[in-house]
Design an enzyme around this catalytic site. Structure first.
Site, PDB file in Angstrom:
ATOM      1  NE  ARG A  17      -2.759  -1.525   3.423  1.00 33.24           N
ATOM      2  CZ  ARG A  17      -3.100  -2.775   3.654  1.00 33.24           C
ATOM      3  NH1 ARG A  17      -3.518  -3.270   3.212  1.00 33.24           N
ATOM      4  NH2 ARG A  17      -2.577  -3.161   4.796  1.00 33.24           N
ATOM      5  CG  PHE A  42     -10.313  -8.129  -6.085  1.00 33.38           C
ATOM      6  CD1 PHE A  42     -11.460  -9.305  -6.086  1.00 33.38           C
ATOM      7  CD2 PHE A  42      -9.740  -8.091  -7.174  1.00 33.38           C
ATOM      8  CE1 PHE A  42     -11.760  -9.903  -7.222  1.00 33.38           C
ATOM      9  CE2 PHE A  42      -9.934  -8.841  -8.310  1.00 33.38           C
ATOM     10  CZ  PHE A  42     -10.876  -9.682  -8.315  1.00 33.38           C
ATOM     11  CG  ASP A  53     -14.670  -6.089  -1.810  1.00 31.58           C
ATOM     12  OD1 ASP A  53     -13.425  -6.191  -1.783  1.00 31.58           O
ATOM     13  OD2 ASP A  53     -15.456  -6.957  -1.449  1.00 31.58           O
ATOM     14  CG  ASP A  82      -4.786  -7.887  -2.824  1.00 31.64           C
ATOM     15  OD1 ASP A  82      -4.268  -8.709  -3.065  1.00 31.64           O
ATOM     16  OD2 ASP A  82      -5.050  -6.994  -1.687  1.00 31.64           O
ATOM     17  CB  CYS A 138      -3.224 -14.081  -1.399  1.00 29.97           C
ATOM     18  SG  CYS A 138      -4.801 -14.076  -1.726  1.00 29.97           S
TER      19      CYS A 138
HETATM   20  N1  SAH Z   1      -6.562  -5.142  -1.261  1.00 28.20           N
HETATM   21  C1  SAH Z   1      -7.381  -5.414   0.043  1.00 28.20           C
HETATM   22  C2  SAH Z   1      -7.638  -7.002   0.378  1.00 28.20           C
HETATM   23  C3  SAH Z   1      -8.268  -7.585  -0.776  1.00 28.20           C
HETATM   24  S1  SAH Z   1      -9.069  -9.219  -0.091  1.00 28.20           S
HETATM   25  C4  SAH Z   1      -6.767  -4.699   1.337  1.00 28.20           C
HETATM   26  O1  SAH Z   1      -5.581  -4.255   0.879  1.00 28.20           O
HETATM   27  O2  SAH Z   1      -7.043  -4.653   2.210  1.00 28.20           O
HETATM   28  C5  SAH Z   1     -10.084  -9.621  -1.543  1.00 28.20           C
HETATM   29  C6  SAH Z   1     -11.482  -8.889  -1.483  1.00 28.20           C
HETATM   30  O3  SAH Z   1     -12.087  -9.534  -2.780  1.00 28.20           O
HETATM   31  C7  SAH Z   1     -12.346  -9.358  -0.407  1.00 28.20           C
HETATM   32  O4  SAH Z   1     -12.653  -8.055   0.446  1.00 28.20           O
HETATM   33  C8  SAH Z   1     -13.558  -9.918  -1.036  1.00 28.20           C
HETATM   34  O5  SAH Z   1     -14.791  -9.329  -0.724  1.00 28.20           O
HETATM   35  C9  SAH Z   1     -13.288  -9.473  -2.345  1.00 28.20           C
HETATM   36  N2  SAH Z   1     -13.889 -10.435  -3.593  1.00 28.20           N
HETATM   37  C10 SAH Z   1     -14.147 -11.617  -3.529  1.00 28.20           C
HETATM   38  N3  SAH Z   1     -14.388 -12.057  -4.922  1.00 28.20           N
HETATM   39  C11 SAH Z   1     -14.871 -10.899  -5.492  1.00 28.20           C
HETATM   40  C12 SAH Z   1     -15.350 -10.743  -6.866  1.00 28.20           C
HETATM   41  N4  SAH Z   1     -15.750 -11.764  -7.763  1.00 28.20           N
HETATM   42  N5  SAH Z   1     -15.701  -9.270  -7.343  1.00 28.20           N
HETATM   43  C13 SAH Z   1     -15.291  -8.382  -6.297  1.00 28.20           C
HETATM   44  N6  SAH Z   1     -14.711  -8.486  -5.102  1.00 28.20           N
HETATM   45  C14 SAH Z   1     -14.410  -9.771  -4.667  1.00 28.20           C
END
Ligand code: SAH
Length: 393
Positions: free
Chosen positions: A206, A225, A247, A297, A337
């Protein structure tokens, strides 16, 4: 003392101090859940002291490879103290950090995050469960804190045959907290958030993103995401004019929006879409929208190597779409991840996504988990998070 006798030739990974003993490696022996067992080679030589997990494929996890070591309160106090101590050597610039990272800290199945004066722990193996009280006391002792919340509600616990367990283990208080990270603040809820409440492992990425946004003067940013908006806030701090964040979790988006306000940014500078990323990216392409910087992500598409093929297609697809939306000179921060996708494979996936999108770029940086989520020499599985920064030509 109960003993596990391994099959012939199955001692090799323990001799390399890898802590897992798979069911298929065991010739005979067993114990109760979490009980300490002596693990021996087929020839009867001592290999490790381990915690037995009667229902898991990983049937035992080593606590120690030293025959003279007693598996007792003092050992756990020392291991916890060492993990906590190690973190003081990292320059984390945050009051949120991972204090114990399971196998990498010699404590298989134990994950502990610290958010300010609150600890949040996950006990994910039968061994960690068995020693829960001892570990909880050791954590308070070595940090000088009084509050410890349990978030043992992950799927890993199911594989161990353990029921979910959540709530205050020591002390009590609000579960909504505010975390200071680099130059910004982020609100989270340790009771309802993902994992222990937040993705601390992306802390340093970040910061890199905020710095790249500032250095390159990016104006329009897309954060896919976004969860609770960590990269969104980072981009705004980096001077982005506008950030679009996507998200599929409504509570996460609500908190993301609150995090933008918490840091004093005008709401017009951030849009939040409760939508599927893949569908949104396709829609943006149809609309002819483009961005100067994009973060991808996604959640874990491949928990193990067995899921790698399908996951590779999913990663390639979103990366291809993101490349198409990226302005020339723009930057893509793309992550996986998935433990089942190696850094090498991820690189190949991103490269072939670029080729399919008809885009070339400079891979200006490789990223990984923050240093308080260490990988160690003996436990390569500790490497799960990998990222690439690609600057479009
Ligand atoms: N980048 C974030 C962490 C991401 S975790 C940070 O820095 O905190 C992954 C995220 O993807 C989760 O919040 C989950 O709700 C979301 N997610 C999972 N599948 C998804 C989809 N198909 N479309 C949109 N969001 C999704």
């Amino acid at each position: 003392m109960k003993t596990l006798r391994l099959r012939e030739g199955k001692e090799r990974s323990l001799l390399r101090r890898h802590p897992w003993i798979f069911e298929s490696a065991i010739a005979k022996g067993g114990a109760d859940a979490g009980e300490t067992v002596r693990v021996e080679s087929h020839a009867g030589e001592f290999l490790a002291w381990a915690a037995f997990s009667p229902e898991s494929m990983i049937r035992a996890r080593a606590w120690s490879f030293d025959e003279s070591q007693r598996i007792d309160h003092a050992l756990f106090a020392a291991k916890v103290a060492q993990s906590v101590q190690a973190r003081s050597r990292f320059d984390l610039q945050s009051d949120g950090l991972r204090l114990v990272h399971g196998e990498s800290d010699g404590l298989p199945g134990l994950v502990v995050d610290r958010y300010g004066d609150t600890l949040v722990a996950q006990f994910l193996s039968s061994g960690a469960e068995r020693w829960k009280d001892v570990l909880a006391d050791a954590l308070l002792q070595s940090t000088g804190l009084t509050r410890l919340y349990e978030r043992s509600d992950t799927s890993a616990r199911k594989l161990e045959g353990l029921l979910p367990a959540t709530g205050w283990l020591r002390g009590s208080g609000p579960t909504e907290l505010t975390l200071r990270e680099h130059d910004w603040q982020l609100g989270l809820d340790i009771a309802t958030g993902h994992k222990t409440g937040f993705y601390l492992d992306q802390r340093d990425s970040r910061k890199q993103f905020a710095q790249a946004t500032r250095r390159l003067g990016f104006e329009r940013v897309l954060n896919c995401f976004c969860y609770t908006g960590g990269f969104t806030v980072a981009a705004l701090h980096g001077g982005a004019r506008h950030v679009t964040s996507i998200d599929s979790s409504a509570p996460a988006l609500e908190r993301a929006q609150a995090n933008v306000a918490l840091n004093g940014f005008a709401p017009e500078r951030a849009d939040f879409l409760d939508a599927d990323v893949n569908a949104s990216l396709r829609q943006f392409i149809e609309q002819g929208r483009t961005f100067d910087a994009i973060v991808l992500d996604p959640p874990k598409f491949a928990p193990t190597a067995a899921h790698a093929d399908r996951a590779a297609r999913a990663y390639k697809d979103i990366n291809r779409l993101a490349f198409k939306l990226l302005e020339p000179g723009g930057v893509l921060f793309t992550f996986s991840c998935s433990g089942g996708i190696s850094a090498d494979l991820f690189h190949k996936i991103v490269a072939s996504a670029g080729i399919d999108a008809g885009v070339d770029g400079y891979i200006s940086q490789r990223l990984g988990g923050a240093p308080d989520h260490p990988m160690t020499i003996n436990f390569p599985e500790g490497e799960y998070l990998k990222g690439l920064v690609v600057m479009r030509k």
